[in-house]
Scaffold this active site. Structure first.
Site, short mmCIF file in Angstrom:
data_model
loop_
_atom_site.label_atom_id
_atom_site.label_comp_id
_atom_site.label_asym_id
_atom_site.label_seq_id
_atom_site.Cartn_x
_atom_site.Cartn_y
_atom_site.Cartn_z
N MET A 186 0.85 -1.20 0.00
CA MET A 186 0.00 0.00 0.00
C MET A 186 0.88 1.25 0.00
SD MET A 186 -3.45 -0.91 2.02
CE MET A 186 -2.90 -0.61 3.68
N GLY A 187 2.17 1.07 -0.34
CA GLY A 187 3.06 2.22 -0.49
C GLY A 187 3.57 2.77 0.83
N HIS A 210 9.26 -3.45 3.21
CA HIS A 210 8.84 -3.66 1.80
C HIS A 210 10.05 -3.95 0.92
CE1 HIS A 210 5.56 -0.75 3.19
NE2 HIS A 210 4.88 -1.82 2.82
N GLY A 232 5.19 -9.77 4.25
CA GLY A 232 5.93 -9.63 5.51
C GLY A 232 5.18 -10.32 6.64
N GLN A 250 -2.52 -12.01 8.23
CA GLN A 250 -2.75 -11.77 6.80
C GLN A 250 -2.09 -12.88 5.97
OE1 GLN A 250 -2.67 -7.83 4.70
NE2 GLN A 250 -0.59 -8.43 4.19
O1 PAF Z 1 -0.06 -5.71 3.66
C1 PAF Z 1 -0.50 -4.79 2.93
O2 PAF Z 1 0.14 -3.78 2.67
C2 PAF Z 1 -1.88 -4.94 2.31
O3 PAF Z 1 -2.76 -5.56 3.19
C3 PAF Z 1 -1.87 -5.66 0.94
C4 PAF Z 1 -1.41 -7.10 1.07
C5 PAF Z 1 -0.99 -4.91 -0.03
C6 PAF Z 1 -3.29 -5.68 0.36
O4 PAF Z 1 -3.79 -4.40 0.19
#
Ligand code: PAF
Length: 282
Positions: A30-31, A37, A148, A154
């Site tokens: 999500m930047g 990242h 991550g 998630q």
């Molecule tokens: O972990 C994240 O940044 C978000 O949940 C993802 C996996 C990019 C989905 O929008």
């Protein structure tokens, strides 16, 4: 690095690469990129020949009173970081591209996996995550996708979706990257006031203390939870959302600390909700 906004353009370029026998590694984000990242991008670069990253602040994974509007964004800096870290294709769709008018299809991993931990205070969050990740997987058709472990739940939910929907994609969970003082890197750390930033060190410290106790022989999840809760509550500004000691695969509570165990927590400092976890194998 190619920067692409339209799904059709992304599909075309990926098809070309696949015809040439390239393998695709995918890093969805999500930047507001940080070293966590970047470690995913670097891992993807080592393991696949073409790295695709996406930056999309996904509205469907935010609740009505959450931080979708204020989520930190800095596209120019993010583009530069992607370029410097081996990304070949950067996909930055608009909300309209991903959810055009009349959009009505969602992907949901039902049951306890999405109801526990973050699912309790963020109902609908994982439905938004699995929906966008499934869409991005269809668009990028990656061989491997990198996530991550800070977002441990998630990862588990996405792995379940991939199994249940027979997606031919390898999910690669990657280690949490921490600041020098232990705080897990997160785009949301940018919200913390200097005082909250200092207080937030209690999260990793209490998790590391819990690991030390387990290494000394502690096997009682209730005692471990109590230890963590007391430590975190010793910081006045910390408001615990949850502290859980659960099975690392099923996220179910456990009678005893053994096997694969996840110690996970979510704590608010002011308006900023942070999560962190450690996995323990006993
Ligand atoms: O972990 C994240 O940044 C978000 O949940 C993802 C996996 C990019 C989905 O929008």
């Amino acid at each position: 690095m190619e920067v692409i906004e339209a799904v059709n353009d992304l599909r075309k370029i990926i098809k070309e690469y696949k015809k040439q026998g390239e393998t695709i590694g995918f890093v969805p984000t999500m930047g507001f990129l940080h070293n966590g990242h970047l470690s995913l991008m670097n891992r993807a670069k080592q393991e696949t020949s073409i790295v695709v990253a996406s930056i999309f602040v996904n509205p469907t994974q935010f609740g009505p009173n959450e931080d979708f509007e204020s989520y930190p964004r800095d596209m120019e800096r993010d583009k530069r970081l992607c370029e410097e870290n081996g990304v070949d294709i950067l996909f930055i769709p608009t909300v309209e591209e991903m959810y055009p008018d009349g959009y009505s299809t969602f992907v949901e991993v039902a049951g306890d996996l999405t109801r526990q931990l973050c699912g309790r205070t963020r109902p609908g969050h994982f439905r938004g995550v699995t929906t966008i990740v499934a869409k991005l997987f269809h668009m990028t058709t990656p061989d491997s996708a990198y996530f991550g472990k800070k977002d441990a739940q998630q990862v588990i939910v996405i792995e379940k979706m991939v199994r249940d929907l027979n997606m031919d994609i390898t999910i690669v969970p990657c280690p949490i990257i921490r600041e020098a003082d232990g705080l897990a890197m997160s785009s949301r750390n940018a919200y913390l006031s200097p005082e909250d930033r200092k207080n937030a060190r209690i999260l990793s410290r209490s998790l590391f203390d819990a690991i030390a106790k387990i290494q000394e022989g502690e096997r009682d999840p209730v005692m471990t939870k109590r230890l963590l809760t007391e430590k975190i509550n010793s910081v006045n500004q910390a408001q615990i959302d949850y502290v859980e000691v659960v099975n690392g695969k099923t996220l179910q509570s456990i009678p005893r600390i053994e096997g694969d165990v996840l110690i996970a927590l979510a704590v608010k400092f002011g308006k900023t909700r942070l999560i962190d976890n450690v996995d323990v194998s006993v």
